[in-house]
Design an enzyme around this catalytic site. Structure first.
Site, PDB file in Angstrom:
ATOM      1  N   ARG A   1     -20.115  20.316   4.897  1.00  0.00           N
ATOM      2  CA  ARG A   1     -18.906  19.684   5.432  1.00  0.00           C
ATOM      3  C   ARG A   1     -19.055  19.280   6.882  1.00  0.00           C
ATOM      4  O   ARG A   1     -18.298  18.460   7.366  1.00  0.00           O
ATOM      5  CB  ARG A   1     -17.750  20.681   5.430  1.00  0.00           C
ATOM      6  CG  ARG A   1     -17.471  21.285   4.154  1.00  0.00           C
ATOM      7  CD  ARG A   1     -16.061  21.716   4.092  1.00  0.00           C
ATOM      8  NE  ARG A   1     -15.649  21.423   2.743  1.00  0.00           N
ATOM      9  CZ  ARG A   1     -14.444  21.609   2.284  1.00  0.00           C
ATOM     10  NH1 ARG A   1     -13.507  22.049   3.085  1.00  0.00           N
ATOM     11  NH2 ARG A   1     -14.161  21.321   1.055  1.00  0.00           N
TER      12      ARG A   1
ATOM     13  N   LYS B   1      -2.513  39.934  -4.023  1.00  0.00           N
ATOM     14  CA  LYS B   1      -3.914  39.786  -4.426  1.00  0.00           C
ATOM     15  C   LYS B   1      -4.380  41.103  -5.069  1.00  0.00           C
ATOM     16  O   LYS B   1      -4.137  42.175  -4.522  1.00  0.00           O
ATOM     17  CB  LYS B   1      -4.760  39.446  -3.186  1.00  0.00           C
ATOM     18  CG  LYS B   1      -6.139  38.906  -3.498  1.00  0.00           C
ATOM     19  CD  LYS B   1      -6.728  38.153  -2.319  1.00  0.00           C
ATOM     20  CE  LYS B   1      -8.141  37.688  -2.645  1.00  0.00           C
ATOM     21  NZ  LYS B   1      -8.675  36.752  -1.669  1.00  0.00           N
TER      22      LYS B   1
ATOM     23  N   GLU C   1     -14.866  24.790   8.598  1.00  0.00           N
ATOM     24  CA  GLU C   1     -16.254  24.685   9.059  1.00  0.00           C
ATOM     25  C   GLU C   1     -16.435  23.587  10.094  1.00  0.00           C
ATOM     26  O   GLU C   1     -17.206  23.745  11.058  1.00  0.00           O
ATOM     27  CB  GLU C   1     -17.188  24.460   7.862  1.00  0.00           C
ATOM     28  CG  GLU C   1     -17.382  25.677   6.961  1.00  0.00           C
ATOM     29  CD  GLU C   1     -16.228  25.922   5.998  1.00  0.00           C
ATOM     30  OE1 GLU C   1     -15.302  25.085   5.927  1.00  0.00           O
ATOM     31  OE2 GLU C   1     -16.251  26.962   5.307  1.00  0.00           O
TER      32      GLU C   1
END
Ligand SMILES: Cc1ncc(C[n+]2csc(CCOP(=O)(O)OP(=O)(O)O)c2C)c(N)n1
Length: 671
Positions: A404, A281, A376
């Site tokens: 969600r 990354k 979540e």
């Protein structure tokens, strides 16, 4: 600006000699860095997938083949390679390219996305449709190790393994979510990716064996089988295989030749396959390689400045704003204070410890923070369990991602009346990330949940007071607040919280003709609107609801009587809003005025249902009629038409207001 010519479209990349693809990668990196420096955006994730994206477009041919990106924040190279290199300069700007894949933007963007863990499900659906309709082409889902922590991804993996269709799942493993990835799955992947060096040696051996004339190709399959057996003794890579997938990898995600070879093989086997790619990354930008978290999302023109992100730990002492914390910071500070007072208090978040302002809390109380990964739904049900077990969980999730977990809030928290506190950050207009990240749907989604209180604090003091109130009751509470600097404290905010009741923040001695009703950060917009009205000779009062639920409607209806105009502002969509219900109730009461009192005109102001595009908070509020200028203009257009325009000019531009309301140092950190 760096250019990527002669690659103008995805077909051009197939003609470039493979060794030149590395210089193309370097030019794409330079273009991404230059553009993100100016426009802001997701930097580290995009720098990590340049070679992978080049290889994907070299092996596959979109739109005949389908590429589905998970979250979609890493799609910049894909956009650049699919005919949008020139338009790339306008990414994340008003009327410019979206920072995420968008079907309406290009035929090469297969699926609109911004939330995590959807790629395998949607790709599998597209593949099933393709097979059913007899259409050609491969379907590839590219998912990060962070997004793979989401349950939706595993529901899809289970289904895909069962269907046995040739879905290609490219797992982009950089060991990072926004922060370091968490969970047992992440540890499993790092054990697997530890074998990258082994893979390099393996390829070398392969090349040597295959190089032996005649004998090499005949011996190679046996050697391969032996190697697999030996490897299986040391590395358990059965997870994907047990789900019915072939597994290829882990492979070096910056070696274009190897990527092309393995992706080509994956396409050929016509079975579900996971290609495990290990990437770095932030690759190619040393500061981002060193601290990928800080460069996950960056603000415009801040790459050379100290590495601030909205995800940075809270330090109110170094607040560079107008001397006040953001709501996120106020939440983090309140949590640290409350944790001292109540040993039962714990924090829960879903891969957003920094973004939700909990880094300071985590540093102080590492054992009292649970980061569950990008999950979540689990965060909410896990919190229900914590509450059922006697703790007081405060679960911090952005408004857009709370969408969600509606069922979990309803079924797992509310029906059992468990005292979970939800800290819903980024509730309202969300700058920069565009339509997938707006927080304007939570009020109407969650106000129907039985027994759930909803509070919108208007200041840092009220944030702490709201959390304290929530801790004092034994039922669930949601505290919602925007991505904004906390407005100034007002004497009224010190009044104690009483369920269902708000407070007058501004009340004229003389009879005012206008009443602004607002909640959260909009109270400040309403106060400024009242100032604007006053400077035009019209007195206006401001009432802060505090509670969006429960709400003592009768009380507000009574307050509204006697005003000529009531404007109710809410930072959410108007459909199903508290503002719309309140306006209807006041209107009904006003239709039959008592004692011949004057009629009250009333209007509810909020966002339209249609997705909100990129924009600063000021621009988005202004466009919805929620900025102080727009509220004042609306009031004056009813009461004194001629004064409206002069007032708006006096209030300064939206851009000036934006700078004051959320300093650049705090705008970083896209989600
Ligand atoms: C449902 C949901 N929760 C949280 C987020 C915020 N978010 C955006 S990117 C990201 C990390 C993704 O990690 P990974 O998939 O590994 O991609 P990387 O950035 O490391 O390439 C998170 C948590 C989101 N987009 N969607």
């Amino acid at each position: 600006m760096p250019t990527i010519e002669p690659v103008l479209g995805p077909e051009d990349i197939k003609r470039v000699p493979i060794h030149e693809l590395y210089s193309l990668a370097a030019r794409i990196r330079a273009l991404i860095i230059a553009t993100v420096t100016r426009n802001g955006g997701h930097l580290a994730s995009n720098l990590g997938v340049v070679e992978l994206t080049i290889a994907l477009h070299r092996v596959f041919s979109t739109p005949v083949d389908t590429l589905v990106w998970d979250v979609g924040h890493q799609c910049y190279t894909h956009k650049i390679l699919t005919g949008r290199a020139e338009a790339f300069s306008g990414i994340r700007r008003q009327d410019g390219l979206s920072g995420f894949p968008k079907r309406s933007e290009s035929v090469h963007d297969a699926f609109d996305v911004g939330h995590a863990s959807t790629s395998i499900s949607s790709a599998l659906g597209m593949l099933a449709a393709r097979e059913s309709l007899g259409n050609p082409g491969s379907v590839v889902a590219v998912i990060g190790d962070g997004a793979l922590t989401g349950g939706l991804a595993w529901e899809a993996m289970s289904h895909a393994g069962n269907l046995g269709m040739p879905l290609i799942v490219v797992l982009n493993d950089n060991a990072m979510s926004i922060s370091r990835n968490v969970g047992a799955l992440s540890s499993y992947l790092s054990r697997l990716s530890a074998t990258v060096r082994y893979q390099r040696v393996r390829r070398l051996i392969d090349r040597i064996i295959l190089g032996v004339p005649w004998l090499g190709p005949r011996v190679h399959p046996w050697v391969l089988r032996m190697k697999r057996a030996v490897k299986a003794m040391f590395f358990k890579e059965s997870l994907f295989a047990d789900l019915g997938f072939e597994y290829a990898g882990p492979i070096d995600g910056h070696n274009i030749q190897v990527l092309c070879d393995v992706l080509g093989e994956a396409r050929a086997i016509r079975k579900p396959v996971v290609v495990h790619v290990v990437t770095k990354k932030g690759k190619g930008f040393p500061a981002a390689e060193k601290n990928p978290s800080a460069y996950h999302g960056v603000a415009p023109a801040h790459l050379s400045a100290p590495v601030p992100t909205s995800s940075d730990p809270i330090d109110p002492a170094t607040d560079t704003g107008p001397g006040r914390p953001t709501f996120t910071e106020a939440f983090g500070a309140a949590m640290m204070e409350l944790a001292q007072e109540d040993p039962r208090l714990v924090a829960v978040c879903a891969a957003m410890t920094n973004g939700t302002g909990l880094a300071g809390f985590q540093a102080l109380y590492p054992d009292r923070l649970f980061d569950v990964g990008i999950a979540e739904e689990h965060a909410v049900t896990f919190s229900a369990g914590l509450a059922a077990g006697g703790l007081r969980p405060v679960t911090a999730i952005y408004s857009t991602f709370m969408q969600r977990a509606l069922d979990q809030v309803h079924h797992d928290v509310s029906l059992s009346s468990l005292p979970v506190i939800f800290a819903v950050d980024r509730a309202g207009a969300v700058p920069d990330d565009g339509e997938t990240h707006q927080g304007i749907y939570d009020v109407q989604a969650f106000r129907a949940v039985p027994g759930l209180s909803i509070i919108a604090p208007a200041s840092a003091f009220e944030m702490a007071a709201a959390l304290r109130w929530a801790l004092s009751v034994s039922t669930p509470t949601m505290v919602r607040y925007p991505k904004a600097v906390c407005p100034a404290e007002r004497p009224a905010f010190a009044q104690p919280f009483e369920a269902g009741r708000g407070v007058f923040v501004r009340k004229s001695e003389a009879d005012a003709s206008i009443l602004f009703v607002a909640s959260g950060a909009l109270v400040d917009e309403a106060l400024q609107a009242a100032d604007l009205c006053a400077s035009s000779g019209l007195a206006a009062d401001v009432y802060h609801l505090r509670f969006l639920k429960p709400l003592d409607m009768e009380h507000v209806i009574k307050l509204a009587q006697g005003y000529r105009l009531v404007i109710i502002a809410e930072e959410g969509v108007t459909t199903g809003s508290v503002a719309a219900d309140l306006a209807a109730a006041i209107r009904l009461a006003a239709a039959f005025p008592n004692n011949g009192s004057q009629r009250t005109e009333v209007c509810a102001v909020g966002f339209d249902e249609k997705p909100l595009p990129h924009g600063t908070r000021g621009q988005l509020l202004a466009a919805a009629g929620l900025s102080s200028e727009a509220l004042a203009r609306r009031a004056l257009s009813v009461c004194t038409r001629p004064g409206a325009m002069t007032l708006v000019r006096a209030a300064g531009s939206v851009e000036e207001r934006d700078r004051a309301s959320y300093p650049a140092a705090k705008t970083l950190g896209g989600a």
